[in-house]
Design an enzyme around this catalytic site. Structure first.
Site, PDB file in Angstrom:
ATOM      1  N   LYS A 169      39.058   7.247 -12.902  1.00 51.50           N
ATOM      2  CA  LYS A 169      39.194   6.771 -14.279  1.00 51.50           C
ATOM      3  C   LYS A 169      38.257   7.711 -15.186  1.00 51.50           C
ATOM      4  O   LYS A 169      37.078   7.431 -15.337  1.00 51.50           O
ATOM      5  CB  LYS A 169      38.581   5.245 -14.065  1.00 51.50           C
ATOM      6  CG  LYS A 169      39.052   4.735 -15.525  1.00 51.50           C
ATOM      7  CD  LYS A 169      38.913   3.043 -15.428  1.00 51.50           C
ATOM      8  CE  LYS A 169      38.991   2.411 -16.766  1.00 51.50           C
ATOM      9  NZ  LYS A 169      40.284   2.427 -17.432  1.00 51.50           N
ATOM     10  N   GLU A 209      52.863   3.786 -14.113  1.00 54.20           N
ATOM     11  CA  GLU A 209      52.150   2.717 -14.741  1.00 54.20           C
ATOM     12  C   GLU A 209      52.183   2.693 -16.264  1.00 54.20           C
ATOM     13  O   GLU A 209      53.100   3.530 -16.636  1.00 54.20           O
ATOM     14  CB  GLU A 209      50.697   2.824 -14.208  1.00 54.20           C
ATOM     15  CG  GLU A 209      49.984   4.085 -14.535  1.00 54.20           C
ATOM     16  CD  GLU A 209      48.403   4.080 -14.339  1.00 54.20           C
ATOM     17  OE1 GLU A 209      47.852   2.982 -14.150  1.00 54.20           O
ATOM     18  OE2 GLU A 209      48.001   5.329 -14.259  1.00 54.20           O
ATOM     19  N   ARG A 211      34.342   1.159  -8.387  1.00 58.83           N
ATOM     20  CA  ARG A 211      35.419   2.345  -8.769  1.00 58.83           C
ATOM     21  C   ARG A 211      34.573   3.409  -9.682  1.00 58.83           C
ATOM     22  O   ARG A 211      34.985   4.540  -9.597  1.00 58.83           O
ATOM     23  CB  ARG A 211      36.400   1.558  -9.646  1.00 58.83           C
ATOM     24  CG  ARG A 211      37.677   2.448 -10.031  1.00 58.83           C
ATOM     25  CD  ARG A 211      39.086   1.643 -10.538  1.00 58.83           C
ATOM     26  NE  ARG A 211      38.460   1.024 -11.925  1.00 58.83           N
ATOM     27  CZ  ARG A 211      39.194   0.303 -12.635  1.00 58.83           C
ATOM     28  NH1 ARG A 211      40.428  -0.139 -12.225  1.00 58.83           N
ATOM     29  NH2 ARG A 211      38.755  -0.208 -13.860  1.00 58.83           N
ATOM     30  N   ARG A 259      27.393  23.002 -14.115  1.00 60.98           N
ATOM     31  CA  ARG A 259      26.025  23.078 -13.722  1.00 60.98           C
ATOM     32  C   ARG A 259      25.014  23.392 -14.920  1.00 60.98           C
ATOM     33  O   ARG A 259      23.810  23.135 -14.660  1.00 60.98           O
ATOM     34  CB  ARG A 259      25.822  24.344 -12.788  1.00 60.98           C
ATOM     35  CG  ARG A 259      26.617  24.270 -11.336  1.00 60.98           C
ATOM     36  CD  ARG A 259      26.676  25.359 -10.462  1.00 60.98           C
ATOM     37  NE  ARG A 259      27.158  26.583 -11.390  1.00 60.98           N
ATOM     38  CZ  ARG A 259      27.508  27.807 -11.135  1.00 60.98           C
ATOM     39  NH1 ARG A 259      27.137  28.128  -9.776  1.00 60.98           N
ATOM     40  NH2 ARG A 259      28.202  28.527 -11.695  1.00 60.98           N
TER      41      ARG A 259
END
Ligand code: PMP
Length: 292
Positions: free
Chosen positions: A151, A184, A52, A105
């Site tokens: 995440k 959630e 993940r 960058r």
């Protein structure tokens, strides 16, 4: 006691674990992380967490400067150096040091950080008697904006929802998506049980696909409980027989009240209790050995 922290290729004492004020994780929440747990000398689902993490990196155009097997070793060595067999592990990869502009960058090298410590998320009586939650006005980020499947270090969306819950007098918030479907909680996935079936929203609703969520679904299926991933609304929460939340830190926590309505009989239900006890067996029966 001072912890030993992994910071950018070295293990240093907590007091020396310092990062630049120009780190873009700090300046912009530009980065990703994992919360992982070790039980009795074994790291639970380490491969899944690392997968993940590297997927999150890919989604934000970040190349993690070490390989997945080196990252595995970072986690295991952090536990070994701290003499921890039961721990909560926080793995962070920030975009690294840059300038005051947004442009990644200008950040030549992502920063890797690993902390292993303890964590207690909710008071112990919540696990016994169940907790109360509310739905809140702040909606979960839309997948086309910042996909909750990443995440990322940008948790402001969840923090706002958490504040709303606390101001409403409870400790956790149920977040809906833009269409009003249940997504959630601020750091946990949601499950309901209706007529013996275990139901949870699918990832496309806009949620983090939790490692605990996946293991609970596997456990339920193994124990003959029908599992269904489907969209549902607040109405389905109010009329559920049982409800619980899952997360690495929280594990499985029963919910007995939502928006001032009792869920089922207002106490942790039998399916939830069965899954909690199977989960505790499960986390001790598998995992990557710290001394692998
Ligand atoms: N949703 C969110 C927003 C989270 O931050 C987390 C992790 N704390 C979860 C769900 C649960 O995921 P996991 O079971 O992998 O910890």
């Amino acid at each position: 006691m001072s912890l030993i922290i992994y910071l950018d290729g070295e293990f240093v004492g907590e007091e020396n674990a310092k990062i630049s004020v120009f780190d873009h994780g700090f300046l912009y929440g530009d980065g990703i992380f994992e919360g992982i747990r070790a039980y009795n000398g074994r790291v639970f689902r380490l491969d899944e967490h690392l997968e993940r993490l590297y997927d999150s990196a890919k989604a934000i155009h970040m190349t993690i400067p070490i390989s997945i097997s080196e990252m595995e070793e970072v986690v295991l060595e952090t536990l070994r150096r701290n003499n921890l067999r039961d721990a909560y592990i926080r793995l962070i990869v920030s975009r690294g040091k840059g300038d005051l502009g947004l442009d990644p960058r200008n950040c030549p090298r992502p920063l890797v950080l690993c902390i292993a410590s303890g964590i207690k998320l909710y008071p112990p009586e919540f696990y016994e008697n169940g907790m109360e939650v509310v739905t809140v006005p702040t909606r979960r980020n839309i997948p086309e904006g910042l996909n909750p499947r990443i995440k990322s270090l940008n948790y402001l969306n969840n923090i706002l929802a958490k504040i709303e819950a606390i101001r409403a007098g409870v400790l956790e918030a149920v977040m809906l998506n833009q269409e009003g479907y249940v997504a959630e909680c601020t750091g946990d996935n949601i499950f309901i049980i209706k007529k013996g079936k275990l139901i949870t929203p699918p990832p496309h609703v806009g949620l983090l696909e939790g490692v605990t969520r996946n293991s609970v679904m596997e456990l339920a299926a193994k124990n003959g409980i029908e599992v269904k991933e489907t969209v549902f609304t607040r109405y389905d929460l109010y009329t559920a027989d049982e409800m619980f939340l899952t997360g690495t830190a929280a594990e499985i926590i029963p919910v007995v009240r939502v928006d001032d309505r009792a869920i089922g009989e207002g106490k942790p239900g039998p399916v939830t209790q069965q899954l909690i006890s199977k989960f505790h067996e499960f986390v001790r029966s598998e995992g990557t050995d710290i001394f692998k």
